[in-house]
Design a protein around this motif. Structure first.
Motif, PDB file in Angstrom:
ATOM      1  N   ARG A  96       6.505   1.206   4.790  1.00 46.55           N
ATOM      2  CA  ARG A  96       5.248   1.954   4.718  1.00 46.55           C
ATOM      3  C   ARG A  96       5.448   3.210   3.874  1.00 46.55           C
ATOM      4  O   ARG A  96       6.426   3.946   4.053  1.00 46.55           O
ATOM      5  CB  ARG A  96       4.777   2.336   6.123  1.00 46.55           C
ATOM      6  N   PHE A  97       4.541   3.405   2.945  1.00 43.60           N
ATOM      7  CA  PHE A  97       4.521   4.638   2.151  1.00 43.60           C
ATOM      8  C   PHE A  97       3.354   5.483   2.624  1.00 43.60           C
ATOM      9  O   PHE A  97       2.211   5.028   2.623  1.00 43.60           O
ATOM     10  CB  PHE A  97       4.380   4.322   0.663  1.00 43.60           C
ATOM     11  N   ARG A  98       3.646   6.714   3.014  1.00 44.69           N
ATOM     12  CA  ARG A  98       2.615   7.609   3.533  1.00 44.69           C
ATOM     13  C   ARG A  98       2.444   8.807   2.615  1.00 44.69           C
ATOM     14  O   ARG A  98       3.412   9.522   2.327  1.00 44.69           O
ATOM     15  CB  ARG A  98       2.974   8.086   4.940  1.00 44.69           C
ATOM     16  N   GLY A  99       1.218   9.012   2.155  1.00 46.58           N
ATOM     17  CA  GLY A  99       0.873  10.215   1.413  1.00 46.58           C
ATOM     18  C   GLY A  99       0.215  11.214   2.348  1.00 46.58           C
ATOM     19  O   GLY A  99      -0.801  10.904   2.979  1.00 46.58           O
ATOM     20  N   VAL A 100       0.797  12.402   2.469  1.00 48.23           N
ATOM     21  CA  VAL A 100       0.322  13.403   3.434  1.00 48.23           C
ATOM     22  C   VAL A 100       0.216  14.761   2.741  1.00 48.23           C
ATOM     23  O   VAL A 100       0.673  14.940   1.605  1.00 48.23           O
ATOM     24  CB  VAL A 100       1.276  13.500   4.647  1.00 48.23           C
ATOM     25  N   ASP A 101      -0.364  15.734   3.441  1.00 47.10           N
ATOM     26  CA  ASP A 101      -0.414  17.081   2.887  1.00 47.10           C
ATOM     27  C   ASP A 101       0.909  17.801   3.135  1.00 47.10           C
ATOM     28  O   ASP A 101       1.804  17.288   3.810  1.00 47.10           O
ATOM     29  CB  ASP A 101      -1.597  17.867   3.464  1.00 47.10           C
ATOM     30  N   GLU A 102       1.029  19.001   2.589  1.00 47.55           N
ATOM     31  CA  GLU A 102       2.296  19.743   2.676  1.00 47.55           C
ATOM     32  C   GLU A 102       2.685  20.036   4.127  1.00 47.55           C
ATOM     33  O   GLU A 102       3.853  19.918   4.498  1.00 47.55           O
ATOM     34  CB  GLU A 102       2.173  21.057   1.897  1.00 47.55           C
ATOM     35  N   LYS A 103       1.712  20.407   4.944  1.00 50.26           N
ATOM     36  CA  LYS A 103       2.017  20.735   6.339  1.00 50.26           C
ATOM     37  C   LYS A 103       2.502  19.501   7.094  1.00 50.26           C
ATOM     38  O   LYS A 103       3.491  19.562   7.847  1.00 50.26           O
ATOM     39  CB  LYS A 103       0.786  21.313   7.027  1.00 50.26           C
ATOM     40  N   ALA A 104       1.828  18.363   6.915  1.00 46.48           N
ATOM     41  CA  ALA A 104       2.237  17.145   7.602  1.00 46.48           C
ATOM     42  C   ALA A 104       3.626  16.701   7.144  1.00 46.48           C
ATOM     43  O   ALA A 104       4.428  16.206   7.950  1.00 46.48           O
ATOM     44  CB  ALA A 104       1.208  16.039   7.368  1.00 46.48           C
ATOM     45  N   PHE A 105       3.920  16.897   5.867  1.00 48.66           N
ATOM     46  CA  PHE A 105       5.259  16.540   5.382  1.00 48.66           C
ATOM     47  C   PHE A 105       6.313  17.437   6.013  1.00 48.66           C
ATOM     48  O   PHE A 105       7.386  16.958   6.432  1.00 48.66           O
ATOM     49  CB  PHE A 105       5.311  16.664   3.854  1.00 48.66           C
ATOM     50  N   GLY A 106       6.030  18.732   6.096  1.00 47.61           N
ATOM     51  CA  GLY A 106       6.972  19.641   6.752  1.00 47.61           C
ATOM     52  C   GLY A 106       7.188  19.283   8.215  1.00 47.61           C
ATOM     53  O   GLY A 106       8.321  19.333   8.715  1.00 47.61           O
ATOM     54  N   ASP A 107       6.113  18.925   8.921  1.00 44.22           N
ATOM     55  CA  ASP A 107       6.247  18.525  10.323  1.00 44.22           C
ATOM     56  C   ASP A 107       7.080  17.249  10.444  1.00 44.22           C
ATOM     57  O   ASP A 107       7.883  17.104  11.382  1.00 44.22           O
ATOM     58  CB  ASP A 107       4.863  18.304  10.940  1.00 44.22           C
ATOM     59  N   TRP A 108       6.885  16.320   9.515  1.00 43.78           N
ATOM     60  CA  TRP A 108       7.659  15.074   9.553  1.00 43.78           C
ATOM     61  C   TRP A 108       9.135  15.340   9.323  1.00 43.78           C
ATOM     62  O   TRP A 108       9.999  14.756  10.000  1.00 43.78           O
ATOM     63  CB  TRP A 108       7.119  14.116   8.494  1.00 43.78           C
ATOM     64  N   VAL A 109       9.447  16.242   8.402  1.00 47.64           N
ATOM     65  CA  VAL A 109      10.852  16.597   8.144  1.00 47.64           C
ATOM     66  C   VAL A 109      11.466  17.249   9.371  1.00 47.64           C
ATOM     67  O   VAL A 109      12.587  16.909   9.774  1.00 47.64           O
ATOM     68  CB  VAL A 109      10.953  17.522   6.916  1.00 47.64           C
ATOM     69  N   GLN A 110      10.748  18.176   9.982  1.00 48.66           N
ATOM     70  CA  GLN A 110      11.270  18.840  11.174  1.00 48.66           C
ATOM     71  C   GLN A 110      11.436  17.861  12.327  1.00 48.66           C
ATOM     72  O   GLN A 110      12.385  17.973  13.122  1.00 48.66           O
ATOM     73  CB  GLN A 110      10.341  19.989  11.580  1.00 48.66           C
TER      74      GLN A 110
END
Length: 376
Positions: free
Chosen positions: A247-261
């Motif tokens: 699955r490839f997910r395109g998200v906003d900057e905040k959602a990407f930061g939350d996913w990394v954390q």
């Protein structure tokens, strides 16, 4: 009942059957409404440019195809047996017709060639992006007049049997069967494989790029719309190929930061030992994240030396470039074993003969022959 009436009844029944058959096929058309024409409506700028190039090429070719098909029908109707068409038995040439027949296809070929040449270079997967979208350049304008290019997000891709591993070296994390990227953020994929050739393909993002063991390919792309998109392998690679999807997910900057954390906080460690376990063939692996990924893990995978007992291909090539290790280095090469079959769940390959030493002539100017010793 007469024969005529019976035939009439049969025709009525056949007519009703045709109507019912058509009605029975209607649900299939309703189901087709749920299909996503991802290739014709992509969400990434690179895939969008590829779509536009494909549509333009089709439109140019239709400039010839449609008139030819129309003229075929017209000629067949105009000169049918029952028509009173004028017959010209001595006609053999028409300059205007010859000009049209040859000039139009020639012009189309010239235009297609120019479009293909420009598209091949502008959409080169190894070339960094020159724009985010049609309305957004890749260089951000600054107050002083100078522009600064937006740095790409580096994602290292490893095609495993039969799953996909995505490493984020800048974030120190990794994910299995899922890749997440911010919208309007340039992405630089660095792609390799652990054992056999595969092909990374995300239709909504860009074209397919092959993944090969011991080699690195690249793909620059960007996603312009948030959403979940499908990615898969487009090259057959064995029994679990059909389920080698992610699955490839395109998200906003905040959602990407939350996913990394979330990956840093909840993911399991992924070192060399854990990778060697993950590398073993498996199918339908669930999505999961990893943390504490060594920065040199992708380089070790690329050079086939995640197992520290193995010599890295870069070191072997460096030795060969300098003339090889000679007799003193034979033991290093002799202890190596081609282990792809083991990593794919098979048995070790049987011993094969190899050269362990070379006898040199006693006299540089002599005529003594060179012999080799063979060992198992």
């Amino acid at each position: 009942m007469g024969i005529g009436e019976g035939c009439s009844r049969i025709r009525e029944v056949l007519s009703l059957l045709r109507i019912y058959r058509f009605l029975a096929a209607l649900p299939a058309f309703v189901l087709l409404g749920g299909c996503q024409m991802v290739l014709l409506a992509p969400s990434g700028d690179v895939a969008l440019q590829q779509r536009n190039l494909m549509l333009a090429s089709v439109a140019l070719m239709l400039l010839v195809i449609i008139p030819v098909m129309a003229l075929t029908i017209f000629v067949a109707w105009r000169y049918r047996a029952s028509a009173e068409a004028t017959y010209h038995p001595n006609w053999n040439h028409s300059l205007p017709l010859e000009v049209v027949i040859w000039s139009v296809p020639l012009l189309i070929i010239v235009v297609l060639g120019a479009m293909t040449w420009m598209g091949t270079h502008l959409l080169d997967p190894y070339r960094p992006l020159n724009r985010i979208s049609a309305s957004k350049p890749s260089v951000e304008a600054k107050a002083g007049g100078n522009g600064v290019a937006k740095q790409p997000l580096v994602i290292q891709v490893v095609a495993l049997d039969w799953k996909w591993l995505f490493l984020y070296p800048g974030q120190g994390i990794a994910s299995l069967n899922e890749v997440v990227a911010p919208v309007d953020q340039p992405i630089e994929f660095r792609i390799t494989s652990s054992s056999v050739m595969n092909s990374l393909f995300i239709p909504a993002l860009a074209g397919q790029i092959y993944a090969m063991p011991g080699m690195q390919t690249k793909l620059h792309a960007v996603i312009n719309h948030a959403g979940d998109f499908e990615g898969f392998s487009a090259n057959y690679s064995g029994a679990g190929f059909s389920d080698m999807r992610f699955r490839f997910r395109g998200v906003d900057e905040k959602a990407f930061g939350d996913w990394v954390q979330g990956a840093i906080g909840k993911g399991s460690p992924l070192g060399r030992d854990e990778y060697l376990v993950l590398e073993k063939p498996s199918e339908r692996e669930p999505v999961r994240q990893f943390r504490d990924v060594p920065p040199d893990l992708f380089g070790a995978i690329l050079n086939m030396c995640v197992d520290r007992a193995k010599m890295c291909t870069r070191d072997m090539m460096a030795m060969d470039a300098k003339g090889g290790g000679g007799k003193e280095g034979i033991h290093i090469v002799a202890q190596l074993e081609y282990d792809k079959s083991v990593r794919r769940g098979g048995q070790p390959m049987p011993p094969r003969p190899f050269v362990t030493a070379i006898c040199t002539p006693t006299d540089v100017y002599g005529t003594a022959g060179v012999t080799a010793r063979i060992a198992n």
